[in-house]
Motif scaffolding. Structure first.
Motif, short mmCIF file in Angstrom:
data_model
loop_
_atom_site.label_atom_id
_atom_site.label_comp_id
_atom_site.label_asym_id
_atom_site.label_seq_id
_atom_site.Cartn_x
_atom_site.Cartn_y
_atom_site.Cartn_z
N ASP A 1 0.85 -1.19 0.00
CA ASP A 1 0.00 0.00 0.00
C ASP A 1 0.89 1.25 0.00
N TYR B 1 0.39 4.29 0.64
CA TYR B 1 0.21 5.31 1.68
C TYR B 1 0.60 4.80 3.07
N SER C 1 -3.06 2.20 5.17
CA SER C 1 -4.14 3.20 5.08
C SER C 1 -5.44 2.54 4.65
N ILE C 2 -5.45 1.22 4.52
CA ILE C 2 -6.64 0.51 4.04
C ILE C 2 -7.49 0.08 5.24
N PRO C 3 -8.75 0.47 5.29
CA PRO C 3 -9.58 0.15 6.47
C PRO C 3 -9.61 -1.35 6.79
N TYR C 4 -9.70 -2.20 5.76
CA TYR C 4 -9.77 -3.65 6.02
C TYR C 4 -8.52 -4.15 6.72
N GLY D 1 -4.15 1.42 -2.67
CA GLY D 1 -4.96 0.32 -2.12
C GLY D 1 -6.43 0.51 -2.40
N TRP D 2 -7.25 -0.29 -1.80
CA TRP D 2 -8.71 -0.18 -1.97
C TRP D 2 -9.24 0.72 -0.86
N PHE D 3 -9.67 1.92 -1.27
CA PHE D 3 -10.10 2.89 -0.27
C PHE D 3 -11.62 3.07 -0.34
N CYS D 4 -12.32 2.00 -0.45
CA CYS D 4 -13.79 2.03 -0.52
C CYS D 4 -14.25 2.87 -1.70
N GLU E 1 -10.45 8.01 -4.29
CA GLU E 1 -9.17 8.16 -4.95
C GLU E 1 -8.00 8.06 -3.96
N LYS E 2 -8.18 8.67 -2.80
CA LYS E 2 -7.13 8.72 -1.79
C LYS E 2 -7.64 8.04 -0.53
N PRO E 3 -6.73 7.73 0.42
CA PRO E 3 -7.23 7.13 1.67
C PRO E 3 -8.23 8.04 2.35
#
Lengths: 317, 651
Positions: free
Chosen positions: A72, A74, A131-134, B563-566, B569-571
């Protein structure tokens, strides 16, 4: 002169010890994914599927190791270092916990426990730095499960130590071997088996990855070889928990010493660990997943049992 | 006197002179600001030198100042307690802790002063800070129980002023809470205990008190039980042990960072020092005190750490952990006494437990000071202490974040850092024992995992995940702050990888206790992994191996991707779970412990409400000499009580 001879014997013994330890760690690197492959096959068979080859996990890892690492973008700085540290700690645990060969490194239960838990710690620091919630949710669940299982693990270790007056895991003479006639040791053995099951992230305790509900958990921020390192080290950790259980339960001294003893030990260890692993995978297939709260509550009850074991052991039962 | 030389006599005075200068120069704040840091640094080096030389010298360095004890020829009125300063090995060990913590805190202070200047919070701190170091130094080197009490009172007074030095509403409230819970009742209990001992022994110097108490404590209830019990209760309040703990989070949390570091890293150890001297030097190993210390230590470590887990304020989290870690120290100290007092009288395990207590006290000073500094660095950068609002500092401050990570690993007991070695020694001495100890060892090991989870939250919330609050700051904090943190981080690694260095010093210290010659045997279990300490072996393998794996597999071959931020575009920072809710499930399942603590804190809150009405008046009192006069009266009152009780003054 005699001191020189004694020193020579000690040095030779130390060389043997570390060669054995190195062999154990290297074999574990292959054996742990192999066990995972066996587990996948069993699950498939119970679900009436054909399932992948038992070498499939090794193929998957090989493929991931050949890919470039992905992380990730971030995430915090530590997250990048976490896979290497996790793997190094897993290999270290593999070196000092006796497994296939009787590597008597003088390891005690505390060092073994701390190294095994450190593998989870190194991983959790990484997943919570994402930074990924999961990933963060998975990391929180991993840490919560670690605390609850440590309650049980600490109880089992304390009861064994109180019963035998030592923490040292012997490989040849039975310094610590769980006595089936002591109530405290029966509880301790059961608790250790449950811990090995929980730390193997088997259902219903597999809450940190929890793919159907979280779309991936603690490992979601990693890909390619970084993911391979983390998955591989988790498999080694799981195998070592089973190895620790076998080390403490089996009366190794009856196998004798010398080359025959070594071959017997390798055979017995392999059969026992594979059998225990298969039983765990079967249970994993039939259970549903706990919610985090249910998992922690279940471990709290096991922890209370382990406290009873400590009390019984400290009064000599 | 043994070991008395011109150098020793006057060397002991150097820190006193240096640390009094800022007080004298207080009329000029500009000169004072940096000057205070310089003088404290120099005197800390002298303190450190004195500690090392006292520990390694063959005879104790004792210096008597009779001219200080009777400036008005009090001796003629029957005042028989000369002011005796000295360095035996117990004092020297704790001087090393004090010297080290005050040195790095003073280095840190150079950079942190700018921040305090911006907030106009500097003036009181720079006077009280060196004074606190001075009184801690004097409390440790004084060798007379009578003068210990006087200096202890002055130390407490300075601590109180330091806690309130920001002059915020919360700071003053914390200071008043400190007063209510520690000073007034605790001082009286300590004074009562000391008076009883002086009456029993007829003397106040440490050597003669130890000699008399060793003989009298077995048959004299006052000397063996009542007096030590009173002193213990007072010291428990001062060191923040249960049930006198509730001042700790407020006092450490509201103080300026280096004051928090000094209070947690050094001032709490002064209480531990007196506990150690009382139970390992003055008294023989009495079972009742072993049981009391073991129970209090375990209760404190369990309560403090579980409460820390649910904190969302970085400094309050660290404050609760201070309580928890001191609990470990007290548990190990109690275990050492317990093992010698009850059959099968294991001298070896007792020595390991005593060494573990000293080692963990030392380690706690290192990593807790570093952790407070890292929290201070975050506050310096963002002006924020809430873990829910911090984040992303690891990318901006790589050196600070590395130091914080080392401290977090150390306090969690991750091998091969220093915390692992001392915790390992605590478990190794308690779990294989009998009676209460395996249960306490079990509690300590379980709580270690709670500490780990708590510091995973602490580190990743500040340095890991993306920031929620805008960070208008780039780069590391000032060089002096980074340097102080790196020194401590280096020591955390060094004393984990090579634990035999501090263990050797601890071996010297324990020769000054009733363990004496058994120490060397006792420390042997520290060497168990193929003839080496496990920590050394683990470091020798894990550090190079992880570096190798990183170099070959990750460095330069890993790319950062989105990553996958729901779907964003950004966290989306606010979609991340708040750190204050990380362990909600765990806290919910273990609600019994938390509901108990809430009940006790509710009753304290009632006292707090009545305090709030006094606050405006309290802050006004702090600004005036009235409070100074009040404290002076309190000291005189205590002296009078002791004088009357011991028959030195006519009734």
């Amino acid at each position: 002169m005699s001191t020189g001879v004694t020193d020579g014997v000690a040095v030779e013994q130390m060389i043997y010890t570390w060669v054995f330890a190195l062999v154990n760690a290297l074999v574990l690197l292959v054996y742990a994914p192999l066990l995972d492959g066996i587990g996948r096959k069993i699950r498939a068979r119970i679900q009436r599927r054909r399932g992948p080859s038992i070498l499939q996990t090794i193929y998957d890892l090989r493929k991931l190791y050949c890919m470039p690492g992905i992380i990730d973008g971030y995430s915090g700085r530590y997250a990048r270092y976490a896979p290497a540290l996790t793997m190094a700690l897993a290999i270290m645990a593999g070196l000092i916990i006796p497994s296939f060969l009787p590597a008597d490194t003088g390891c005690d239960l505390i060092v073994a426990a701390y190294l095994l838990v450190a593998v989870s710690i190194a991983l959790t620091y990484g997943s919570l730095s994402m930074s990924i919630p999961y990933s963060v949710v998975g990391g929180c669940r991993e840490a919560s499960l670690m605390m609850a299982s440590e309650l049980c693990f600490a109880g089992a270790i304390a009861s064994i130590a109180a019963a035998y007056g030592t923490l040292y895991i012997a490989v040849a003479s039975p310094i610590i071997r769980l006595d089936p006639f002591k109530p405290s040791m029966i509880i301790a053995a059961a608790v250790l088996a449950i811990i090995a099951y929980v730390e193997g992230l088997n259902l219903p305790f597999e809450i940190s990855e929890a793919e159907p509900e979280l779309a991936g958990g603690a490992l979601i921020g990693y890909g390619g070889r970084t993911l391979a390192l983390l998955m591989h080290s988790s498999m080694i950790k799981e195998t070592l928990f089973i190895a620790l259980l076998v080390d403490l339960l089996f009366p190794w001294s009856i196998l004798g010493t010398g080359p025959v003893g070594l071959v017997l030990r390798i055979a017995v260890f392999t059969v026992l660990t594979t059998f225990i692993y298969m039983v765990m995978r079967m249970l994993d297939t039939v259970y549903g997943r706990y919610t985090p709260r249910q998992a922690i509550r279940a471990l709290k009850r096991v922890g209370l049992a382990s406290i009873i074991a400590v009390i019984l052991a400290s009064i000599g039962w | 006197m043994p070991g008395t030389t011109w150098l020793n006599t006057y060397f002991l005075c150097i820190p006193v002179i240096l640390l009094l200068i800022p007080f004298i120069l207080s009329w000029n704040k500009r000169i004072l600001a940096k000057g205070s840091a310089v003088l404290t640094s120099i005197s800390s080096i002298v303190i450190l030198f004195l500690g090392v030389s006292g520990l390694t010298s063959r005879t104790p360095i004792i210096t008597v100042y009779p001219w200080l004890s009777c400036p008005c020829n009090i001796q003629t009125y029957g005042f028989p307690y000369p002011l005796v300063f000295g360095l035996d090995r117990i004092s020297s060990y704790f001087l090393i802790i004090l010297g080290l913590v005050s040195l790095v805190s003073s280095i840190y202070m150079f950079g942190y002063l700018d921040y305090l200047e911006r907030r106009r919070e500097i003036s009181r701190l720079i006077i009280n800070y060196p004074l606190l170091v001075l009184f801690m130094y004097l409390v440790i080197i004084v060798q007379s129980l009578f003068w210990f009490l006087v200096l202890w009172e002055l130390m407490g007074f300075t601590t109180q002023l330091l806690v309130a030095s920001r002059m915020t509403k919360k700071g003053v409230a914390a200071s008043m809470k400190y007063y209510l819970l520690t000073k007034a009742p605790a001082e009286l209990m300590i004074a009562g205990g000391i008076a009883a001992i002086i009456v029993s022994c007829g003397n106040a110097t440490y050597a003669s008190v130890a000699q008399t108490l060793h003989l009298a404590s077995n048959h004299d209830v006052v000397a063996g039980i009542v007096a030590p019990g009173l002193i213990l209760a007072g010291l428990m309040a001062k060191t923040g042990l249960i049930p006198f703990h509730s001042w700790v989070p407020d006092a450490y949390g509201e103080s300026p960072t280096m004051a928090s570091a000094l209070l947690s890293g050094a001032a709490s150890k002064v209480g531990v020092y007196m506990l150690f001297r009382l139970f390992m030097y003055f008294l023989p190993p009495l079972g009742v005190w072993g049981v009391v210390l073991v129970v209090v230590g375990t209760a404190t470590l369990v309560y403090g750490t579980l409460m820390a887990l649910r904190q969302a304020d970085s400094k309050r989290l660290l404050a609760y952990h201070s309580m928890g870690q001191i609990g470990y120290v007290v548990l190990a100290l109690g275990a050492s006494i317990y093992l010698m007092a009850y059959p099968p009288y294991s001298v070896i395990l007792s020595s390991v437990a005593a060494a573990a207590a000293l080692y963990h006290a030392f380690n706690h000073s290192l990593f807790k000071t570093l952790l407070f500094m890292s929290a201070g660095a975050a506050e310096y950068a963002v002006g924020e202490r809430s873990l829910d609002l911090l984040g992303g500092l690891g990318r901006i401050m790589p050196l600070t974040s590395t130091a914080a990570l080392i401290a977090a690993f150390s306090i969690s007991g991750v091998p091969p850092f220093n915390g692992f070695v001392s915790k390992w020694m605590i478990y190794a001495s308690t779990m294989p024992a009998v009676g209460l100890l395996p249960i306490c060892g079990f509690a300590a090991m379980f709580i270690s995992s709670v500490t780990t989870a708590s510091f995973i939250k602490y580190y990743t919330s500040i340095y890991g995940r993306p920031s929620i609050k805008h960070i208008g700051f780039s780069g590391e904090p000032p060089l002096s702050m980074v340097l102080a943190m790196l020194i401590l981080a280096g020591l955390c690694v060094l004393f984990g990888v090579v634990p035999l260095i501090p263990l050797k010093l601890i071996g010297y210290t324990l020769t000054n206790t009733w363990l004496q010659g058994h120490v060397v045997q006792g420390l042997m279990p520290a060497v168990s992994l193929v003839g080496m300490n496990p920590s050394t072996v683990i470091a020798a393998i894990v550090f190079p191996l992880s570096g190798l794996l990183y170099g070959i597999l990750i460095s330069g071959r890993t790319r950062g991707v989105k990553g996958w931020f729901c779907g964003a575009e950004k966290p989306l920072d606010k979609t991340l779970p708040a750190p204050s809710h990380y362990y909600d499930d765990f806290e919910n399942v273990f609600h019994e412990i938390y509901s108990f603590s809430e009940k006790t804190s509710l009753s304290l809150r009632r006292i707090g409400r009545s305090l709030e009405t006094l606050l405006p008046r309290a802050s006004a009192v702090f600004e005036t000499p009235v409070y100074m006069a009040f404290i002076a009266c309190l000291i005189v009152f205590l002296l009078l009580i002791i004088g009357l009780a011991t028959g030195c003054l006519p009734g």
